[in-house]
Design a protein around this motif. Structure first.
Motif, PDB file in Angstrom:
ATOM      1  N   VAL A   8       7.458  15.305  -7.048  1.00  0.00           N
ATOM      2  CA  VAL A   8       7.187  15.590  -5.629  1.00  0.00           C
ATOM      3  C   VAL A   8       6.816  17.059  -5.485  1.00  0.00           C
ATOM      4  O   VAL A   8       7.406  17.919  -6.136  1.00  0.00           O
ATOM      5  CB  VAL A   8       8.430  15.320  -4.749  1.00  0.00           C
ATOM      6  N   GLY A   9       5.823  17.334  -4.626  1.00  0.00           N
ATOM      7  CA  GLY A   9       5.508  18.711  -4.256  1.00  0.00           C
ATOM      8  C   GLY A   9       5.528  18.773  -2.737  1.00  0.00           C
ATOM      9  O   GLY A   9       4.950  17.911  -2.073  1.00  0.00           O
ATOM     10  N   GLY A  10       6.226  19.756  -2.185  1.00  0.00           N
ATOM     11  CA  GLY A  10       6.277  19.836  -0.725  1.00  0.00           C
ATOM     12  C   GLY A  10       6.444  21.261  -0.257  1.00  0.00           C
ATOM     13  O   GLY A  10       6.681  22.166  -1.063  1.00  0.00           O
ATOM     14  N   PHE A  29      -7.365  12.172  -5.244  1.00  0.00           N
ATOM     15  CA  PHE A  29      -8.281  12.330  -6.370  1.00  0.00           C
ATOM     16  C   PHE A  29      -8.225  13.766  -6.865  1.00  0.00           C
ATOM     17  O   PHE A  29      -8.269  14.702  -6.057  1.00  0.00           O
ATOM     18  CB  PHE A  29      -9.708  11.968  -5.937  1.00  0.00           C
ATOM     19  N   ARG A  30      -8.125  13.955  -8.155  1.00  0.00           N
ATOM     20  CA  ARG A  30      -8.066  15.297  -8.732  1.00  0.00           C
ATOM     21  C   ARG A  30      -9.022  15.374  -9.916  1.00  0.00           C
ATOM     22  O   ARG A  30      -8.842  14.671 -10.908  1.00  0.00           O
ATOM     23  CB  ARG A  30      -6.641  15.625  -9.220  1.00  0.00           C
ATOM     24  N   ALA A  31     -10.027  16.255  -9.769  1.00  0.00           N
ATOM     25  CA  ALA A  31     -10.996  16.424 -10.862  1.00  0.00           C
ATOM     26  C   ALA A  31     -10.450  17.453 -11.853  1.00  0.00           C
ATOM     27  O   ALA A  31     -11.047  18.492 -12.067  1.00  0.00           O
ATOM     28  CB  ALA A  31     -12.338  16.863 -10.290  1.00  0.00           C
ATOM     29  N   GLU A  51       2.789   6.978  -9.392  1.00  0.00           N
ATOM     30  CA  GLU A  51       2.802   6.638 -10.825  1.00  0.00           C
ATOM     31  C   GLU A  51       3.854   7.454 -11.573  1.00  0.00           C
ATOM     32  O   GLU A  51       4.491   6.964 -12.500  1.00  0.00           O
ATOM     33  CB  GLU A  51       1.424   6.853 -11.457  1.00  0.00           C
ATOM     34  N   ARG A  52       4.024   8.718 -11.165  1.00  0.00           N
ATOM     35  CA  ARG A  52       5.047   9.543 -11.828  1.00  0.00           C
ATOM     36  C   ARG A  52       6.445   9.033 -11.489  1.00  0.00           C
ATOM     37  O   ARG A  52       7.326   8.988 -12.341  1.00  0.00           O
ATOM     38  CB  ARG A  52       4.908  11.003 -11.403  1.00  0.00           C
ATOM     39  N   PHE A  53       6.628   8.658 -10.236  1.00  0.00           N
ATOM     40  CA  PHE A  53       7.941   8.122  -9.837  1.00  0.00           C
ATOM     41  C   PHE A  53       8.248   6.854 -10.627  1.00  0.00           C
ATOM     42  O   PHE A  53       9.348   6.654 -11.134  1.00  0.00           O
ATOM     43  CB  PHE A  53       7.940   7.830  -8.328  1.00  0.00           C
ATOM     44  N   ARG A  62       0.926  12.821 -17.742  1.00  0.00           N
ATOM     45  CA  ARG A  62       1.325  12.687 -16.337  1.00  0.00           C
ATOM     46  C   ARG A  62       0.181  12.966 -15.366  1.00  0.00           C
ATOM     47  O   ARG A  62       0.405  13.088 -14.169  1.00  0.00           O
ATOM     48  CB  ARG A  62       2.540  13.559 -16.049  1.00  0.00           C
ATOM     49  N   HIS A  63      -1.033  13.085 -15.881  1.00  0.00           N
ATOM     50  CA  HIS A  63      -2.177  13.352 -15.002  1.00  0.00           C
ATOM     51  C   HIS A  63      -3.146  12.182 -14.936  1.00  0.00           C
ATOM     52  O   HIS A  63      -3.546  11.639 -15.960  1.00  0.00           O
ATOM     53  CB  HIS A  63      -2.935  14.594 -15.467  1.00  0.00           C
ATOM     54  N   LEU A  64      -3.557  11.857 -13.738  1.00  0.00           N
ATOM     55  CA  LEU A  64      -4.596  10.855 -13.509  1.00  0.00           C
ATOM     56  C   LEU A  64      -5.680  11.521 -12.668  1.00  0.00           C
ATOM     57  O   LEU A  64      -5.408  12.496 -11.965  1.00  0.00           O
ATOM     58  CB  LEU A  64      -4.023   9.661 -12.740  1.00  0.00           C
ATOM     59  N   SER A  65      -6.877  10.988 -12.702  1.00  0.00           N
ATOM     60  CA  SER A  65      -7.940  11.525 -11.841  1.00  0.00           C
ATOM     61  C   SER A  65      -7.842  10.916 -10.451  1.00  0.00           C
ATOM     62  O   SER A  65      -8.293  11.481  -9.480  1.00  0.00           O
ATOM     63  CB  SER A  65      -9.313  11.231 -12.440  1.00  0.00           C
TER      64      SER A  65
HETATM   65  O1  4AD Z   1       1.921  19.102  -5.756  1.00  0.00           O
HETATM   66  P1  4AD Z   1       0.722  18.401  -5.157  1.00  0.00           P
HETATM   67  O2  4AD Z   1      -0.607  18.846  -5.556  1.00  0.00           O
HETATM   68  O3  4AD Z   1       0.939  18.531  -3.588  1.00  0.00           O
HETATM   69  C1  4AD Z   1       0.044  18.144  -2.640  1.00  0.00           C
HETATM   70  O4  4AD Z   1      -1.005  17.579  -2.805  1.00  0.00           O
HETATM   71  C2  4AD Z   1       0.551  18.369  -1.246  1.00  0.00           C
HETATM   72  N1  4AD Z   1      -0.570  18.561  -0.380  1.00  0.00           N
HETATM   73  C3  4AD Z   1       1.387  17.177  -0.847  1.00  0.00           C
HETATM   74  C4  4AD Z   1       1.980  17.329   0.519  1.00  0.00           C
HETATM   75  O5  4AD Z   1       2.710  18.278   0.755  1.00  0.00           O
HETATM   76  N2  4AD Z   1       1.687  16.390   1.409  1.00  0.00           N
HETATM   77  O6  4AD Z   1       0.858  16.860  -5.445  1.00  0.00           O
HETATM   78  C5  4AD Z   1       1.971  16.135  -5.006  1.00  0.00           C
HETATM   79  C6  4AD Z   1       2.403  15.144  -6.068  1.00  0.00           C
HETATM   80  C7  4AD Z   1       2.866  15.776  -7.366  1.00  0.00           C
HETATM   81  O7  4AD Z   1       4.208  16.179  -7.299  1.00  0.00           O
HETATM   82  C8  4AD Z   1       2.663  14.666  -8.351  1.00  0.00           C
HETATM   83  O8  4AD Z   1       3.741  13.754  -8.296  1.00  0.00           O
HETATM   84  C9  4AD Z   1       1.420  13.983  -7.814  1.00  0.00           C
HETATM   85  O9  4AD Z   1       1.305  14.327  -6.455  1.00  0.00           O
HETATM   86  N3  4AD Z   1       0.237  14.427  -8.553  1.00  0.00           N
HETATM   87  C10 4AD Z   1      -0.348  13.724  -9.531  1.00  0.00           C
HETATM   88  N4  4AD Z   1      -0.051  12.534 -10.080  1.00  0.00           N
HETATM   89  C11 4AD Z   1      -0.854  12.057 -11.061  1.00  0.00           C
HETATM   90  N5  4AD Z   1      -1.955  12.721 -11.495  1.00  0.00           N
HETATM   91  C12 4AD Z   1      -2.305  13.921 -10.970  1.00  0.00           C
HETATM   92  N6  4AD Z   1      -3.394  14.543 -11.412  1.00  0.00           N
HETATM   93  C13 4AD Z   1      -1.477  14.472  -9.940  1.00  0.00           C
HETATM   94  N7  4AD Z   1      -1.524  15.595  -9.213  1.00  0.00           N
HETATM   95  C14 4AD Z   1      -0.480  15.547  -8.372  1.00  0.00           C
END
Ligand code: 4AD
Length: 571
Positions: free
Chosen positions: A496-498, A324-326, A544-546, A333-336
């Protein structure tokens, strides 16, 4: 009686009244409208005087008037005939409808027993009597035959109703989206004809299970391709019945299964971390807070910290969980709320981490393309799809900044308070990127689209990234960089974020301090460094992005069952 005026230049046969102010244009129409007993005055234009018409022009006008009268009569006759025919047709239909109520369909017990089946399993039931339940997806009447394309979620089936089965009251009043049960022989479609699966059902018995309304409340009146996006969002539950939306969701199901298979193939075990948490992962600004029995709690932003705790007991792990992201982001490309596929791996190097991301993605795509059903869905939604070439390009953050500047991709200049700087003409001033700048979504997208292949962007400055990320050893002391990576895909951007994680206890405690995070609620996460720490790393992939990349969708909103974005949590 006042004479009727005709001005051949400025008059009008449609709005004219024959007065000096509103003259007619032609004598013929004036004659037709007023009759020969009137007197007429005509002129060529406003420079000439009105005069009585000559005998020959009167004669010509009379002919015209007769012609108009003839035409009017014919139209009147046609209209009468049309009304009569329509009335008769209505009467015929009403009578038919009335008679249809007397027709009672009963299943013929002497026919072979019908096998109940889902549409996807019909291939092996050709030339057999079958029973299928579903919804009326398409409906077409041709003379006395009704063609229904039935949808049951597993596929589409053409059914043919004729004779008695097409004459019942239910048949004559059937509407789209009604749920029905059909029974009959499954036959290959005649040579030269096409239908889903190559067969059609010749119905010998059927019934309505749940009718759908027609007229004003008909499905197509509530929703169609032209419906406003906000109506489509309100009616997402009905949008889902459409061919494209349901194909995307069907592909999503195959995608989730393929991910799991790819993870299992790499000996990574699935766990299910909690959604209700009391710690942040990706910064306090995007946390949804809630009251949890009088305590503060949040909806999880990422399950990463929990996955890290599983390494010593289960080894490498992954999860498929909602994050969940507020964020007040209205981008495509953003969802909550989104489905987050995260993995965590022990005893690895940063290169191993990027290799694993690439392996999982390529294995998942391979699985999807090997399965004929998911391969067909990809072909339908994204005909130009090609599996990505390997190895994926790896571009360091510092090199990406250089690349952006070489390609003239700039960012808005900001003052010390973070406000955009404008030039003399009031235009926002654009400047080159410099090391330390965040690469904004637009720049990132432009870069990925120009490069046109998956790109690992790695080694971001520590200030731009989350507290847990491992720093690259060494460095010039001016700026520290992290062992972090984003995987960017054409058309979508980051999927992907890692990163590698801080393995050292003292370093982690310093990171909490730097970020102003109270270490107390993180005791369980910190303990990982106390009891046998290890070099480890992981990543999160936005499902969803994938899917938007795989199925070539414009927005991630199309890739979620019931997408949530700022202001939208319905239906
Ligand atoms: O880059 P993010 O924020 O990375 C993490 O949350 C790490 N803690 C993950 C980890 O290392 N286990 O988010 C990872 C991915 C993004 O690359 C994106 O694909 C997706 O989550 N993502 C969203 N997808 C849709 N709506 C949003 N608001 C997104 N925020 C991130």
């Amino acid at each position: 009686m006042a004479p009727i005026h005709i001005d051949e230049t400025s008059g009008s046969d449609t709005t004219g009244k024959g007065t000096p102010d509103q003259p007619y244009q032609t004598l013929g129409v004036a004659l037709f409208n007023h009759g020969a007993s009137e007197s007429f005055l005509t002129r060529k234009d406003s420079t000439a005087a009105y005069e009585e018409p000559t005998q020959s022009s009167l004669k010509k006008a009379k002919k015209t008037a007769e012609g108009i009268e003839k035409k009017r009569k014919k139209q009147e006759e046609l209209a009468e005939r049309d009304a009569k025919e329509k009335g008769e047709e209505r009467e015929r239909k009403e009578k038919l409808l009335e008679e249809s109520k007397k027709i009672v369909l009963e299943e013929d017990a002497t026919l072979p027993k019908a096998t109940k089946a889902k549409i996807t399993h019909l291939a092996e039931l050709r030339s057999k009597r079958i029973r299928v339940c579903g919804w009326v997806h398409r409906l077409r009447q041709q003379k006395d035959i009704i063609f229904v394309v039935l949808r049951d979620g597993t596929g589409y089936l053409q059914t043919v109703l004729s004779g008695k089965v097409a004459s019942t009251y239910e048949a004559l009043t059937l509407n789209l989206e009604s749920s029905i049960e059909v029974v009959g022989m499954l036959q290959a479609v005649p040579e030269g004809k096409t239908a889903p699966g190559g067969h059609e059902l010749i119905v010998d018995y059927w019934k309505v299970l749940g009718s759908a309304p027609g007229a004003d409340d008909a499905f197509t009146n509530r929703l169609n391709e032209k419906s406003d996006p906000s109506i489509q969002a309100d009616l997402r539950h009905l949008v889902l019945r459409g061919e494209t939306a349901s194909s995307v969701l069907r592909l999503r199901a195959y995608l989730m299964a393929a991910f799991r298979e790819a993870m299992t193939f790499h000996s990574i075990m699935e766990v299910t971390p909690p959604c209700l948490v009391q710690t942040q992962v990706e910064g306090g600004a995007t946390l949804f807070k809630l009251d949890y029995y009088g305590q503060n709690a949040f909806l999880t932003q990422s399950s990463q910290l929990y996955l890290e705790t599983c390494l010593p007991s289960l080894g490498d792990v992954f999860c498929v969980q909602e994050s969940f992201r507020a964020e007040n982001s209205h981008t495509r490309r953003h969802l909550s709320e989104y489905t987050h596929m995260e993995a965590e791996l022990a005893f690895i190097t940063f290169d191993d981490l990027m290799d694993n991301i690439e392996n999982i993605i390529c294995k998942t795509v391979d699985i999807l393309l090997t399965n004929p059903t998911s391969a067909a869905l990809i072909k339908q939604l994204n005909p130009k799809f090609e599996p990505p070439a390997r190895p994926f390009l790896r571009l360091s953050y510092v090199d990406a900044i250089k690349w952006l500047n070489e390609h003239g991709i700039q960012l808005p200049a900001e003052d010390a308070e973070g406000n955009a700087i404008k030039d003399e003409r009031g235009q926002i001033k654009m400047v080159d990127h410099k090391v330390g700048d965040d690469i904004a979504e637009a720049a990132e997208r432009q870069m990925t689209d120009i490069i046109g292949t998956p790109v690992f962007l790695h080694g971001f400055p520590a200030e731009l990234k989350a507290f847990y990320m491992k720093k690259i050893p060494g460095g010039d002391g001016k700026m520290s960089f992290t062992e972090s990576c984003d995987l960017l895909m054409p058309n979508v951007g980051e999927i992907v974020g890692g990163s590698m994680r801080i393995a050292d206890m003292a370093e982690l405690l310093a990171a909490y301090k730097r970020e102003g995070i109270d270490p107390e609620p993180y005791y369980w996460f910190t303990d990982q460094r106390k009891y046998g720490t290890c070099e480890h790393g992981g990543y999160g992939l936005g499902v969803e992005r994938f899917l938007a990349w795989l199925a070539d969708r414009y927005t991630v909103r199309e890739c979620s069952l019931y997408p949530r974005w700022p202001g939208r949590a319905t239906p």
